[in-house]
Motif scaffolding. Sequence first.
Motif, mmCIF file in Angstrom:
data_model
loop_
_atom_site.group_PDB
_atom_site.id
_atom_site.type_symbol
_atom_site.label_atom_id
_atom_site.label_comp_id
_atom_site.label_asym_id
_atom_site.label_seq_id
_atom_site.Cartn_x
_atom_site.Cartn_y
_atom_site.Cartn_z
ATOM 1 N N ASP A 351 -3.310 3.145 -14.931
ATOM 2 C CA ASP A 351 -2.433 4.293 -14.357
ATOM 3 C C ASP A 351 -1.745 3.850 -13.338
ATOM 4 N N LEU A 352 -2.302 3.135 -12.554
ATOM 5 C CA LEU A 352 -1.674 2.760 -11.275
ATOM 6 C C LEU A 352 -0.573 1.553 -11.652
ATOM 7 N N GLN A 357 4.893 -0.276 -12.080
ATOM 8 C CA GLN A 357 5.773 -1.241 -12.886
ATOM 9 C C GLN A 357 6.879 -0.265 -13.585
ATOM 10 N N SER A 358 6.920 0.982 -13.406
ATOM 11 C CA SER A 358 7.707 2.024 -14.188
ATOM 12 C C SER A 358 8.993 2.026 -14.068
ATOM 13 N N ALA A 406 -8.530 9.933 -1.981
ATOM 14 C CA ALA A 406 -8.255 8.356 -2.035
ATOM 15 C C ALA A 406 -6.738 8.376 -1.550
ATOM 16 N N VAL A 407 -6.226 7.140 -1.066
ATOM 17 C CA VAL A 407 -4.998 6.938 -0.833
ATOM 18 C C VAL A 407 -4.676 5.561 -1.321
ATOM 19 N N CYS A 408 -3.510 5.487 -1.853
ATOM 20 C CA CYS A 408 -2.814 4.568 -2.459
ATOM 21 C C CYS A 408 -1.553 4.360 -2.037
ATOM 22 N N ILE A 409 -1.061 2.875 -1.839
ATOM 23 C CA ILE A 409 0.161 2.561 -1.189
ATOM 24 C C ILE A 409 0.831 1.455 -2.280
ATOM 25 N N TYR A 425 -2.215 -0.901 -2.706
ATOM 26 C CA TYR A 425 -3.302 -0.967 -1.707
ATOM 27 C C TYR A 425 -4.022 0.345 -2.181
ATOM 28 N N LEU A 426 -5.400 0.101 -2.157
ATOM 29 C CA LEU A 426 -6.289 1.444 -2.406
ATOM 30 C C LEU A 426 -7.520 1.465 -1.297
ATOM 31 N N TYR A 427 -7.452 2.819 -0.822
ATOM 32 C CA TYR A 427 -8.622 3.047 0.016
ATOM 33 C C TYR A 427 -9.188 4.402 -0.199
#
Length: 532
Positions: A351-352, A357-358, A406-409, A425-427
């Motif tokens: 999904d990420l 890349q979308s 959760a956070v994603c950048i 980045y995933l945290y």
Amino acid sequence: MKKRVLISVLLVALFFNHLNAQVKKAVAKPKGKPEAAKEPVFNKTDFFSQTPDGAVQIFNDELKKLQIVLKDIQETITYDYDAKGKKLNSIAATSRRLIFDKGLNASIVADKNDYITEISLELGNGNGRHFKSIKKMLSLTGWPVIALNESDTTFRNGNLVATTFSYKTLNEDGEETGKNGFALSMKRISPYAYVPKELRQFDPQDIIVHDNAEDVGYALVEFMKKIGVNLLYQDYEQSFAMEGKLSGYSRNYNFSNSVFVTIGTSALRKMNRIELTCKDPITFSKLKKALGIQQWAKIGNDPELAADYYEYKNIRCNVYSSAKFIWLDIKPLEEDMSSRLENTKTPGFDDLATLYQSGSPEQVIKTISSNYVNGMNYNNDLKKWVADPQVDKLKFYFKVPNAPVAVCIFNYKVSLNDNNSLSMYLYSKDTQYLKDILSQYQNSPSGSKYVYMLKNDNKVVEQPIDFDEIWFMDRAVRSQQLAQQERQQAEVARKKEQDRLDAIELEKQKAARSMETLNKLGDFLKAPRKKP
């Protein structure tokens, strides 16, 4: 065409959720002179006193008198859920969908005790004689009429109500066939005697996700009275699930003047939608005016659907004038972080990667804003999340199973000159979620595009045992960076070796000069000197 399809779908879905009705093609007229058909004699049956299996058998036997043959039975089981949306082993209801020939579908719904609560059917072949006979079979004739409208009629007999209506059938191209379809629903109901926990006026612009849905329903009933529309009956609450996971609950309110309202909530019973349908144009006009929606900010329209779109704070409203349908989409307030997170889905690695890349960063931000939470920062002074228009919109938050968030950048400014430059980045403190992401990465076709680094408390870790960060870096860029690092390291080593050799040479030169000096000194000392 879209308008005709929308109207037809809304009419069929209005009463018959269990049928999943489909529109039928026009049926060719038989050649030759039709023979006069004798009216079949049906056994008088109280279907609601039967067991579900008994009702199915009676349907089968009685409809054979009309040469309508049962082809298939599809059973769907609905389960109970606890307050947190977890599926329980206890059955809430069972629906049996009966598929006949001659364009007839029927549904028998029973509760956990096997008491029939609803019988519905749809006849899409335009055969009005068959539909009239079926009403007799169901003993519907003779019930008192409590609401009569142009295309639908509602009857009541004690704690049972029934609604019949006709609609225009469409072919596969969405064009009218010139024939009417017929549908019927019979339900077991209870008297409406709800006592609200909090008295309130119904005002759509004041609704928030934390409102009690039944309190809103009561306020809506009182609101309808003011425009001359009265409640006929309220349906039992229904739960609905997708892929075995609870999605939410809904409850229907059926009014006079062909007004039908659905109030929906999330799996955690947060308000998320109100749907209002009305087939009477005069009542629909009154309804739009009384709701005051047209005073909201208009954000768009669709001429083909005769639709106008409005927005007020946390609510978006779609008004379909031709279909006489209003949809209120209720979102959490901007700073209601916990409720906004509840509405997100937990993404997997694919999904990420697909989202990353979308498209352009601007396109990706639009998708992120629709599916996750972004544009927020935690204010330590206020001890709460606040909207921040300056924050990076490519930084977003979502719910995870074993931690609050959760956070994603996403980063699209990958630099060869920055060894810490990453793509994703995933945290999260949900280590199991991060481990699942790694497992998915290793089995994903998209995984070949990235390499990863794990960290815990800002320190690089070698083994995926205890970590709270994953750095996904572009494999091609990382390869170039590593190659560049190797060249730099080789150059450093070469320079170091050259410096060593230069130092040795310098020492040799110093030694040679020293030896030369010593030799000269020795020669000087050996040379004969004249006596004074």
